[in-house]
Motif scaffolding. Structure first.
Motif, PDB file in Angstrom:
ATOM      1  N   SER A  32       0.861  -1.177   0.000  1.00 49.32           N
ATOM      2  CA  SER A  32       0.000   0.000   0.000  1.00 49.32           C
ATOM      3  C   SER A  32       0.900   1.229   0.000  1.00 49.32           C
ATOM      4  O   SER A  32       1.991   1.210   0.580  1.00 49.32           O
ATOM      5  CB  SER A  32      -0.900   0.007   1.238  1.00 49.32           C
ATOM      6  N   PHE A  34       1.347   5.594   0.410  1.00 50.87           N
ATOM      7  CA  PHE A  34       0.799   6.717   1.167  1.00 50.87           C
ATOM      8  C   PHE A  34       1.599   7.990   0.889  1.00 50.87           C
ATOM      9  O   PHE A  34       2.792   7.936   0.585  1.00 50.87           O
ATOM     10  CB  PHE A  34       0.891   6.443   2.688  1.00 50.87           C
ATOM     11  N   TYR A  36       2.160  11.372   3.315  1.00 53.52           N
ATOM     12  CA  TYR A  36       1.955  12.052   4.583  1.00 53.52           C
ATOM     13  C   TYR A  36       2.462  13.485   4.447  1.00 53.52           C
ATOM     14  O   TYR A  36       3.405  13.760   3.687  1.00 53.52           O
ATOM     15  CB  TYR A  36       2.728  11.365   5.711  1.00 53.52           C
ATOM     16  N   LEU A  46      -1.869  11.842   7.597  1.00 55.67           N
ATOM     17  CA  LEU A  46      -2.088  11.064   6.384  1.00 55.67           C
ATOM     18  C   LEU A  46      -2.816  11.938   5.378  1.00 55.67           C
ATOM     19  O   LEU A  46      -3.922  12.414   5.641  1.00 55.67           O
ATOM     20  CB  LEU A  46      -2.894   9.812   6.703  1.00 55.67           C
ATOM     21  N   LYS A  49      -3.979   7.870   0.257  1.00 53.23           N
ATOM     22  CA  LYS A  49      -3.435   6.520   0.166  1.00 53.23           C
ATOM     23  C   LYS A  49      -4.014   5.798  -1.040  1.00 53.23           C
ATOM     24  O   LYS A  49      -5.037   6.197  -1.600  1.00 53.23           O
ATOM     25  CB  LYS A  49      -3.750   5.733   1.433  1.00 53.23           C
ATOM     26  N   PHE A  89       5.982  13.405   2.772  1.00 52.93           N
ATOM     27  CA  PHE A  89       6.664  12.110   2.842  1.00 52.93           C
ATOM     28  C   PHE A  89       5.874  11.068   2.068  1.00 52.93           C
ATOM     29  O   PHE A  89       4.676  10.887   2.307  1.00 52.93           O
ATOM     30  CB  PHE A  89       6.802  11.627   4.283  1.00 52.93           C
ATOM     31  N   SER A  93       3.703   0.397   2.873  1.00 53.75           N
ATOM     32  CA  SER A  93       3.664  -0.697   3.845  1.00 53.75           C
ATOM     33  C   SER A  93       3.166  -1.934   3.139  1.00 53.75           C
ATOM     34  O   SER A  93       2.450  -1.858   2.144  1.00 53.75           O
ATOM     35  CB  SER A  93       2.761  -0.375   5.031  1.00 53.75           C
ATOM     36  N   LEU A 101       5.734   0.790   8.170  1.00 54.37           N
ATOM     37  CA  LEU A 101       5.875   1.851   7.182  1.00 54.37           C
ATOM     38  C   LEU A 101       7.338   2.071   6.840  1.00 54.37           C
ATOM     39  O   LEU A 101       8.182   2.160   7.737  1.00 54.37           O
ATOM     40  CB  LEU A 101       5.291   3.151   7.722  1.00 54.37           C
ATOM     41  N   PHE A 103       9.533   4.963   4.896  1.00 58.93           N
ATOM     42  CA  PHE A 103       9.376   6.348   4.450  1.00 58.93           C
ATOM     43  C   PHE A 103      10.461   6.730   3.458  1.00 58.93           C
ATOM     44  O   PHE A 103      11.613   6.269   3.548  1.00 58.93           O
ATOM     45  CB  PHE A 103       9.464   7.303   5.637  1.00 58.93           C
TER      46      PHE A 103
ATOM     47  N   TYR B  35       8.603   6.199  16.707  1.00 59.13           N
ATOM     48  CA  TYR B  35       9.534   6.648  15.679  1.00 59.13           C
ATOM     49  C   TYR B  35      10.419   7.767  16.228  1.00 59.13           C
ATOM     50  O   TYR B  35      10.040   8.501  17.137  1.00 59.13           O
ATOM     51  CB  TYR B  35       8.770   7.223  14.472  1.00 59.13           C
ATOM     52  N   SER B  42      14.060  12.146   7.800  1.00 60.00           N
ATOM     53  CA  SER B  42      12.815  11.384   7.724  1.00 60.00           C
ATOM     54  C   SER B  42      12.606  10.623   9.033  1.00 60.00           C
ATOM     55  O   SER B  42      13.369  10.776   9.993  1.00 60.00           O
ATOM     56  CB  SER B  42      12.874  10.430   6.537  1.00 60.00           C
ATOM     57  N   GLN B 103      -0.967   4.191   9.078  1.00 61.52           N
ATOM     58  CA  GLN B 103      -0.747   4.536  10.470  1.00 61.52           C
ATOM     59  C   GLN B 103      -1.133   5.997  10.680  1.00 61.52           C
ATOM     60  O   GLN B 103      -1.035   6.814   9.770  1.00 61.52           O
ATOM     61  CB  GLN B 103       0.719   4.324  10.865  1.00 61.52           C
TER      62      GLN B 103
END
Lengths: 113, 114
Positions: A32, A34, A36, A46, A49, A89, A93, A101, A103, B35, B42, B103
């Motif tokens: 998937s 995304f 961000y 988010l 997606k 970003f 995932s 995730l 990035f 995180y 990042s 997420q």
């Protein structure tokens, strides 16, 4: 393993200009994808997606299409505003990575009035 | 999506001390993550916080430096131990979405170590 590469910034635009941020990925299986956004001094939100090939995610005038053949998920907006100034970003995932995730490095966008 | 809060929002700490960051979610969630975001960088996953068992740490992160608790399905803590200036970062918690893939992130804790 999984990886995400996105264009480095900063990207500086004038208000009402067209924005494109390139994102390509490497992944096993069918991840998937995304986008961000992180506004100054805030956490990540988010933005949009897509969960399968040819899906188009869209939100707040932003769009991105899941292109499996080119392993890309480029972010576009037709007319940016000063309020779109942020760091964007790209992320992915997938089940193969336990739905963690991954990035990209982030792209800072600055929109000038 | 879940509403996520973190405490403190920011702190300035002296080297050698420890700071515990709290993450609270307004609904029960299975997956919670921590995180680190170093200045201008990042996000890097520190660990997955598992309810009722030890956290699962990523390569380069160890329990002695970043102990994590997850006492229930709505709360977790991350402690940054024996801090050095290199630990100056934003620390973010996140939770897994209902779709199982995305997420959602808390607002972050901005830590400065002097």
């Amino acid at each position: 393993g999984n990886s995400v590469t996105q264009m480095e910034g900063p990207v500086t635009l004038s208000e009402e200009a067209f924005l494109t941020i390139n994102c390509t990925y490497t992944a096993t299986g069918y991840p998937s994808l995304f986008w961000y956004v992180q506004y100054p001094g805030e956490g990540l939100q988010l933005l949009l997606k897509a969960t399968k090939a040819d899906d188009k995610g869209s939100n707040k005038g932003f769009e991105a299409t899941y292109r499996k053949e080119t392993t890309s998920f480029h972010l576009e907006k037709g007319s940016v505003q000063v309020s779109d100034s942020a760091v964007y970003f790209c992320a992915l995932s997938g089940k193969a990575a336990g739905n963690k995730l991954t990035f990209g490095g982030g792209t800072r966008v600055l929109v000038k009035p | 999506s879940a509403v996520i809060s973190q405490k403190p929002s920011r702190d300035i700490c002296q080297r050698g001390t420890s700071l515990t960051i709290q993450c609270q979610v307004d609904s029960q969630v299975t997956m919670m993550f921590w995180y680190r975001q170093q200045p201008g960088q990042s996000l890097t996953l520190i660990a997955t916080a598992n309810q009722g068992s030890e956290a699962t740490y990523e390569s380069g992160f160890v329990i002695d430096k970043f102990p994590i608790s997850r006492p229930n399905l709505t709360f977790s803590t991350l402690t940054v131990s024996n801090m050095s200036p290199e630990d100056s970062s934003i620390y973010l918690c996140s939770v897994g979405g209902e779709g199982g893939h995305e997420q959602y992130f808390g607002p972050g804790t901005r830590l400065t170590v002097t």
